[in-house]
Scaffold this motif. Structure first.
Motif, mmCIF file in Angstrom:
data_model
loop_
_atom_site.group_PDB
_atom_site.id
_atom_site.type_symbol
_atom_site.label_atom_id
_atom_site.label_comp_id
_atom_site.label_asym_id
_atom_site.label_seq_id
_atom_site.Cartn_x
_atom_site.Cartn_y
_atom_site.Cartn_z
ATOM 1 N N LEU A 33 0.823 -1.028 -0.120
ATOM 2 C CA LEU A 33 0.087 -0.048 0.025
ATOM 3 C C LEU A 33 0.892 1.188 0.042
ATOM 4 C CD1 LEU A 33 -2.987 0.951 0.319
ATOM 5 C CD2 LEU A 33 -2.457 1.073 2.586
ATOM 6 N N LYS A 34 1.864 1.237 1.023
ATOM 7 C CA LYS A 34 2.663 2.697 1.092
ATOM 8 C C LYS A 34 3.476 2.585 -0.183
ATOM 9 C CE LYS A 34 1.208 3.767 5.029
ATOM 10 N NZ LYS A 34 0.242 4.744 5.078
ATOM 11 N N ASN A 35 3.970 1.566 -1.114
ATOM 12 C CA ASN A 35 4.905 1.784 -2.058
ATOM 13 C C ASN A 35 3.964 2.259 -3.234
ATOM 14 O OD1 ASN A 35 7.547 0.528 -2.453
ATOM 15 N ND2 ASN A 35 6.795 -0.774 -1.162
ATOM 16 N N VAL A 36 2.721 1.911 -3.379
ATOM 17 C CA VAL A 36 1.714 2.589 -4.389
ATOM 18 C C VAL A 36 1.498 4.057 -4.124
ATOM 19 C CG1 VAL A 36 -0.657 2.171 -5.252
ATOM 20 C CG2 VAL A 36 1.027 0.018 -4.959
ATOM 21 N N GLU A 37 1.208 4.316 -2.896
ATOM 22 C CA GLU A 37 1.081 5.795 -2.421
ATOM 23 C C GLU A 37 2.028 6.863 -2.854
ATOM 24 O OE1 GLU A 37 0.027 6.271 1.720
ATOM 25 O OE2 GLU A 37 -1.614 4.905 1.654
ATOM 26 N N LEU A 38 3.201 6.153 -2.974
ATOM 27 C CA LEU A 38 4.542 7.251 -3.229
ATOM 28 C C LEU A 38 4.341 8.234 -4.498
ATOM 29 C CD1 LEU A 38 7.589 4.635 -2.652
ATOM 30 C CD2 LEU A 38 6.902 6.855 -1.327
ATOM 31 N N PRO A 39 3.834 7.949 -5.654
ATOM 32 C CA PRO A 39 3.685 9.072 -6.459
ATOM 33 C C PRO A 39 2.595 10.118 -6.168
ATOM 34 C CG PRO A 39 3.602 6.724 -7.452
ATOM 35 C CD PRO A 39 3.492 6.481 -6.188
ATOM 36 N N MET A 40 1.542 9.549 -5.077
ATOM 37 C CA MET A 40 0.595 10.625 -4.982
ATOM 38 C C MET A 40 1.076 11.579 -3.771
ATOM 39 S SD MET A 40 -2.689 8.250 -4.561
ATOM 40 C CE MET A 40 -2.205 6.951 -3.708
ATOM 41 N N LYS B 198 -3.540 12.178 2.845
ATOM 42 C CA LYS B 198 -3.326 10.939 3.147
ATOM 43 C C LYS B 198 -4.525 10.219 3.070
ATOM 44 C CE LYS B 198 -1.757 7.832 7.053
ATOM 45 N NZ LYS B 198 -2.609 6.890 6.661
ATOM 46 N N LYS B 199 -5.891 10.443 3.371
ATOM 47 C CA LYS B 199 -6.955 9.698 3.053
ATOM 48 C C LYS B 199 -7.153 9.317 1.974
ATOM 49 C CE LYS B 199 -11.824 9.626 4.654
ATOM 50 N NZ LYS B 199 -12.896 10.684 5.268
ATOM 51 N N GLN B 200 -7.133 10.273 0.864
ATOM 52 C CA GLN B 200 -7.471 10.037 -0.274
ATOM 53 C C GLN B 200 -6.373 9.121 -1.089
ATOM 54 O OE1 GLN B 200 -7.650 13.380 -3.236
ATOM 55 N NE2 GLN B 200 -8.279 12.403 -4.897
ATOM 56 N N ALA C 158 -4.774 4.086 -3.404
ATOM 57 C CA ALA C 158 -3.762 3.018 -3.638
ATOM 58 C C ALA C 158 -4.544 1.554 -3.237
ATOM 59 C CB ALA C 158 -2.804 3.160 -2.301
ATOM 60 N N LYS C 159 -5.355 1.578 -2.548
ATOM 61 C CA LYS C 159 -6.141 0.233 -2.222
ATOM 62 C C LYS C 159 -6.968 -0.074 -3.616
ATOM 63 C CE LYS C 159 -7.064 0.902 2.711
ATOM 64 N NZ LYS C 159 -8.131 1.183 3.698
ATOM 65 N N GLN C 160 -7.564 0.962 -4.341
ATOM 66 C CA GLN C 160 -8.285 0.699 -5.480
ATOM 67 C C GLN C 160 -7.391 0.025 -6.448
ATOM 68 O OE1 GLN C 160 -10.498 4.376 -6.477
ATOM 69 N NE2 GLN C 160 -11.730 4.208 -4.638
ATOM 70 N N ALA C 161 -6.108 0.802 -6.639
ATOM 71 C CA ALA C 161 -5.174 0.323 -7.704
ATOM 72 C C ALA C 161 -4.821 -0.968 -7.461
ATOM 73 C CB ALA C 161 -4.090 1.415 -7.785
ATOM 74 N N LEU C 162 -4.501 -1.400 -6.166
ATOM 75 C CA LEU C 162 -3.986 -2.944 -5.728
ATOM 76 C C LEU C 162 -5.072 -3.803 -5.825
ATOM 77 C CD1 LEU C 162 -2.140 -2.185 -2.441
ATOM 78 C CD2 LEU C 162 -1.048 -3.115 -4.661
ATOM 79 N N ILE C 163 -6.375 -3.466 -5.782
ATOM 80 C CA ILE C 163 -7.479 -4.473 -6.170
ATOM 81 C C ILE C 163 -7.598 -4.690 -7.638
ATOM 82 C CG2 ILE C 163 -10.081 -4.443 -6.011
ATOM 83 C CD1 ILE C 163 -9.739 -3.168 -3.274
ATOM 84 N N ALA D 180 2.084 2.441 -10.871
ATOM 85 C CA ALA D 180 2.219 3.269 -12.110
ATOM 86 C C ALA D 180 1.000 3.770 -12.638
ATOM 87 C CB ALA D 180 2.697 2.218 -13.095
ATOM 88 N N ILE D 181 -0.067 3.144 -12.267
ATOM 89 C CA ILE D 181 -1.399 3.738 -12.561
ATOM 90 C C ILE D 181 -2.241 4.440 -11.632
ATOM 91 C CG2 ILE D 181 -1.754 1.532 -13.953
ATOM 92 C CD1 ILE D 181 -3.610 0.381 -12.142
ATOM 93 N N VAL D 182 -1.734 4.625 -10.469
ATOM 94 C CA VAL D 182 -2.406 5.316 -9.390
ATOM 95 C C VAL D 182 -2.845 6.744 -9.546
ATOM 96 C CG1 VAL D 182 -0.400 5.854 -7.709
ATOM 97 C CG2 VAL D 182 -2.927 5.161 -6.829
ATOM 98 N N ASN D 183 -1.937 7.320 -10.408
ATOM 99 C CA ASN D 183 -2.167 8.674 -10.807
ATOM 100 C C ASN D 183 -3.018 9.095 -11.920
ATOM 101 O OD1 ASN D 183 -1.448 10.029 -8.599
ATOM 102 N ND2 ASN D 183 0.966 10.493 -9.342
ATOM 103 N N ASN D 184 -3.571 7.864 -12.346
ATOM 104 C CA ASN D 184 -4.074 7.690 -13.589
ATOM 105 C C ASN D 184 -3.586 8.454 -15.000
ATOM 106 O OD1 ASN D 184 -6.589 7.022 -15.132
ATOM 107 N ND2 ASN D 184 -7.471 8.810 -14.893
ATOM 108 N N PRO D 185 -2.346 7.909 -15.239
ATOM 109 C CA PRO D 185 -1.547 8.515 -16.421
ATOM 110 C C PRO D 185 -2.079 8.110 -17.463
ATOM 111 C CG PRO D 185 -0.599 6.299 -15.561
ATOM 112 C CD PRO D 185 -1.539 6.613 -14.740
#
Length: 229
Positions: free
Chosen positions: A101-108, A115-117, A122-127, A155-160
Protein backbone atom coordinates in the motif's frame (compact mmCIF):
# COMPACT_ATOMS: atom_id res chain seq x y z
CA UNK A 1 -0.12 11.77 -28.39
CA UNK A 2 3.63 11.42 -29.02
CA UNK A 3 5.57 12.67 -32.01
CA UNK A 4 9.33 12.58 -32.46
CA UNK A 5 10.80 14.55 -35.36
CA UNK A 6 14.43 13.93 -36.38
CA UNK A 7 15.37 13.17 -32.78
CA UNK A 8 19.06 12.49 -32.20
CA UNK A 9 20.94 11.72 -29.00
CA UNK A 10 24.72 11.99 -28.81
CA UNK A 11 27.26 11.59 -26.02
CA UNK A 12 30.82 12.84 -25.82
CA UNK A 13 33.44 10.18 -25.15
CA UNK A 14 36.70 12.07 -24.90
CA UNK A 15 37.21 13.68 -28.28
CA UNK A 16 34.73 11.36 -29.98
CA UNK A 17 30.98 11.82 -30.31
CA UNK A 18 28.78 8.73 -30.01
CA UNK A 19 25.46 8.92 -31.84
CA UNK A 20 23.06 6.73 -29.86
CA UNK A 21 19.91 7.83 -31.71
CA UNK A 22 19.99 9.02 -35.33
CA UNK A 23 17.12 11.15 -36.67
CA UNK A 24 14.29 9.13 -35.12
CA UNK A 25 10.83 9.87 -36.50
CA UNK A 26 7.99 8.23 -34.60
CA UNK A 27 4.31 8.79 -33.90
CA UNK A 28 2.33 7.07 -31.15
CA UNK A 29 -1.41 7.63 -30.87
CA UNK A 30 -3.49 7.79 -27.70
CA UNK A 31 -4.55 4.23 -26.90
CA UNK A 32 -1.67 2.58 -28.77
CA UNK A 33 0.14 -0.49 -27.41
CA UNK A 34 3.70 -0.43 -28.74
CA UNK A 35 6.62 -2.79 -28.20
CA UNK A 36 10.14 -1.49 -28.82
CA UNK A 37 12.67 -4.21 -29.57
CA UNK A 38 16.36 -4.27 -30.37
CA UNK A 39 19.66 -5.81 -29.30
CA UNK A 40 21.72 -4.48 -26.40
CA UNK A 41 23.22 -1.11 -27.34
CA UNK A 42 20.68 -0.49 -30.11
CA UNK A 43 19.39 2.73 -28.50
CA UNK A 44 15.98 1.41 -27.40
CA UNK A 45 16.48 2.33 -23.73
CA UNK A 46 17.69 5.82 -24.69
CA UNK A 47 14.59 6.19 -26.84
CA UNK A 48 12.45 5.09 -23.90
CA UNK A 49 14.17 7.60 -21.60
CA UNK A 50 13.48 10.45 -24.00
CA UNK A 51 9.82 9.44 -24.42
CA UNK A 52 9.54 9.23 -20.62
CA UNK A 53 11.05 12.71 -20.10
CA UNK A 54 13.99 11.17 -18.22
CA UNK A 55 16.43 12.46 -20.83
CA UNK A 56 16.48 15.12 -23.54
CA UNK A 57 17.26 14.80 -27.23
CA UNK A 58 20.47 16.40 -28.48
CA UNK A 59 18.53 17.72 -31.47
CA UNK A 60 15.11 17.33 -33.01
CA UNK A 61 11.66 17.91 -31.53
CA UNK A 62 9.54 15.88 -29.10
CA UNK A 63 5.82 16.68 -29.04
CA UNK A 64 3.76 15.34 -26.14
CA UNK A 65 0.02 15.92 -26.52
CA UNK A 66 0.78 18.52 -29.18
CA UNK A 67 3.31 20.52 -27.16
CA UNK A 68 7.02 20.62 -27.97
CA UNK A 69 8.66 19.63 -24.67
CA UNK A 70 12.20 19.25 -26.01
CA UNK A 71 13.45 22.39 -24.26
CA UNK A 72 11.49 22.27 -20.99
CA UNK A 73 13.48 22.56 -17.77
CA UNK A 74 13.87 19.71 -15.24
CA UNK A 75 11.00 20.91 -13.05
CA UNK A 76 8.57 21.10 -15.96
CA UNK A 77 9.60 17.64 -17.17
CA UNK A 78 9.15 16.27 -13.65
CA UNK A 79 5.55 17.57 -13.62
CA UNK A 80 4.81 15.76 -16.88
CA UNK A 81 6.35 12.54 -15.54
CA UNK A 82 4.35 12.70 -12.33
CA UNK A 83 0.99 13.60 -13.85
CA UNK A 84 1.04 11.98 -17.28
CA UNK A 85 3.41 8.98 -17.19
CA UNK A 86 3.62 5.78 -15.16
CA UNK A 87 6.82 3.71 -15.08
CA UNK A 88 7.30 -0.04 -14.63
CA UNK A 89 10.81 -1.51 -14.46
CA UNK A 90 12.35 -4.98 -14.62
CA UNK A 91 13.58 -4.91 -11.01
CA UNK A 92 10.30 -3.53 -9.57
CA UNK A 93 12.03 -0.75 -7.54
CA UNK A 94 9.85 -1.27 -4.48
CA UNK A 95 11.04 0.17 -1.17
CA UNK A 96 11.68 -2.89 1.04
CA UNK A 97 10.55 -1.31 4.33
CA UNK A 98 7.20 -0.13 2.99
CA UNK A 99 4.06 -2.24 2.53
CA UNK A 100 2.49 -2.75 -0.88
CA UNK A 101 0.00 0.00 0.00
CA UNK A 102 2.69 2.50 1.00
CA UNK A 103 4.76 1.74 -2.11
CA UNK A 104 1.75 2.47 -4.31
CA UNK A 105 1.11 5.72 -2.44
CA UNK A 106 4.54 7.19 -3.25
CA UNK A 107 3.67 8.99 -6.54
CA UNK A 108 0.67 10.58 -4.83
CA UNK A 109 2.84 11.98 -2.05
CA UNK A 110 4.91 13.78 -4.71
CA UNK A 111 1.66 14.96 -6.31
CA UNK A 112 0.54 16.50 -3.01
CA UNK A 113 -2.52 14.26 -2.48
CA UNK A 114 -3.79 13.98 1.12
CA UNK A 115 -3.33 10.80 3.18
CA UNK A 116 -6.98 9.69 3.27
CA UNK A 117 -7.35 9.99 -0.49
CA UNK A 118 -3.94 8.33 -1.03
CA UNK A 119 -4.98 5.32 1.02
CA UNK A 120 -8.23 4.89 -0.88
CA UNK A 121 -6.71 5.32 -4.35
CA UNK A 122 -3.80 2.98 -3.52
CA UNK A 123 -6.22 0.30 -2.29
CA UNK A 124 -8.29 0.66 -5.49
CA UNK A 125 -5.17 0.32 -7.64
CA UNK A 126 -4.03 -2.82 -5.79
CA UNK A 127 -7.49 -4.36 -6.09
CA UNK A 128 -7.46 -3.58 -9.81
CA UNK A 129 -4.26 -5.59 -10.31
CA UNK A 130 -5.58 -8.50 -8.22
CA UNK A 131 -3.76 -7.79 -4.96
CA UNK A 132 -6.65 -6.78 -2.74
CA UNK A 133 -5.56 -9.45 -0.24
CA UNK A 134 -1.90 -8.34 -0.20
CA UNK A 135 -2.34 -4.65 0.66
CA UNK A 136 -0.34 -4.75 3.90
CA UNK A 137 2.26 -7.29 2.77
CA UNK A 138 5.90 -6.25 2.62
CA UNK A 139 7.87 -6.77 -0.62
CA UNK A 140 9.79 -9.74 0.84
CA UNK A 141 6.44 -11.45 1.44
CA UNK A 142 5.47 -11.22 -2.24
CA UNK A 143 6.37 -13.33 -5.27
CA UNK A 144 8.07 -11.79 -8.29
CA UNK A 145 4.78 -11.54 -10.15
CA UNK A 146 3.07 -9.94 -7.15
CA UNK A 147 5.90 -7.40 -6.83
CA UNK A 148 5.48 -6.46 -10.47
CA UNK A 149 1.73 -6.06 -9.94
CA UNK A 150 2.48 -3.67 -7.06
CA UNK A 151 4.75 -1.77 -9.45
CA UNK A 152 1.93 -1.62 -12.02
CA UNK A 153 -0.51 -0.40 -9.35
CA UNK A 154 2.00 2.32 -8.44
CA UNK A 155 2.31 3.24 -12.13
CA UNK A 156 -1.46 3.60 -12.65
CA UNK A 157 -2.46 5.20 -9.35
CA UNK A 158 -2.20 8.77 -10.70
CA UNK A 159 -4.29 7.74 -13.73
CA UNK A 160 -1.53 8.47 -16.28
CA UNK A 161 -2.14 8.80 -20.00
CA UNK A 162 0.98 6.73 -20.75
CA UNK A 163 2.70 3.73 -19.16
CA UNK A 164 6.32 3.00 -20.02
CA UNK A 165 7.51 -0.49 -19.13
CA UNK A 166 11.21 -1.33 -19.44
CA UNK A 167 11.69 -5.12 -19.67
CA UNK A 168 8.77 -5.64 -17.25
CA UNK A 169 8.89 -9.44 -17.54
CA UNK A 170 12.68 -9.85 -17.55
CA UNK A 171 12.80 -11.20 -13.99
CA UNK A 172 9.70 -13.41 -14.28
CA UNK A 173 8.93 -16.93 -15.46
CA UNK A 174 6.90 -17.56 -18.60
CA UNK A 175 3.51 -18.09 -16.95
CA UNK A 176 3.88 -15.02 -14.73
CA UNK A 177 5.11 -12.97 -17.70
CA UNK A 178 1.93 -13.80 -19.62
CA UNK A 179 -0.19 -12.76 -16.65
CA UNK A 180 1.63 -9.43 -16.40
CA UNK A 181 1.23 -8.79 -20.14
CA UNK A 182 -2.48 -9.59 -19.85
CA UNK A 183 -2.60 -6.91 -17.16
CA UNK A 184 -1.10 -4.38 -19.60
CA UNK A 185 -3.56 -5.54 -22.27
CA UNK A 186 -6.47 -4.86 -19.91
CA UNK A 187 -5.14 -1.38 -19.11
CA UNK A 188 -4.72 -0.68 -22.82
CA UNK A 189 -8.31 -1.73 -23.53
CA UNK A 190 -9.37 0.84 -20.93
CA UNK A 191 -7.60 3.53 -22.96
CA UNK A 192 -4.12 3.77 -21.46
CA UNK A 193 -1.28 4.08 -23.96
CA UNK A 194 1.36 1.40 -23.31
CA UNK A 195 4.97 1.33 -24.51
CA UNK A 196 7.02 -1.75 -23.61
CA UNK A 197 10.74 -2.17 -24.18
CA UNK A 198 11.52 -5.87 -24.49
CA UNK A 199 13.88 -8.34 -26.11
CA UNK A 200 11.30 -11.14 -25.94
CA UNK A 201 9.18 -11.81 -29.05
CA UNK A 202 6.53 -13.51 -26.88
CA UNK A 203 6.08 -10.25 -24.96
CA UNK A 204 6.05 -8.10 -28.11
CA UNK A 205 3.22 -10.23 -29.51
CA UNK A 206 0.83 -8.67 -27.00
CA UNK A 207 1.37 -5.23 -28.57
CA UNK A 208 -0.51 -3.72 -31.52
CA UNK A 209 2.75 -2.44 -33.05
CA UNK A 210 6.34 -3.61 -32.78
CA UNK A 211 9.16 -1.17 -33.55
CA UNK A 212 12.64 -2.62 -34.09
CA UNK A 213 15.59 -0.36 -33.25
CA UNK A 214 19.13 -1.14 -34.36
CA UNK A 215 22.24 1.06 -34.31
CA UNK A 216 20.19 4.07 -33.23
CA UNK A 217 17.68 3.87 -36.08
CA UNK A 218 14.18 2.46 -36.51
CA UNK A 219 14.79 -0.57 -38.68
CA UNK A 220 11.24 -1.80 -39.17
CA UNK A 221 7.72 -1.75 -37.80
CA UNK A 222 5.30 -4.68 -37.60
CA UNK A 223 1.75 -5.18 -36.41
CA UNK A 224 1.34 -7.53 -33.43
CA UNK A 225 -1.46 -9.94 -32.67
CA UNK A 226 -3.18 -7.26 -30.56
CA UNK A 227 -3.68 -5.05 -33.61
CA UNK A 228 -7.13 -4.36 -34.98
CA UNK A 229 -5.76 -2.71 -38.11
Amino acid sequence: MIKLEDVTKSYRNGKETMDVLKKINLEIRQGDFVAIMGPSGSGKSTLMNIIGCLDRPTSGAYYFEGKDISSLDDQELAKIRNKKIGFVFQQFHLLPRLSALKNVELPMIYAGIGKKQRDELAKQALIKVGLGDRIQHMPNELSGGQKQRVAIARAIVNNPKLILADEPTGALDTKTSEAIMEQFTMLNKEGTTIIVVTHEHEVAQFAKRTIVVRDGEILQEDLGRGSTL
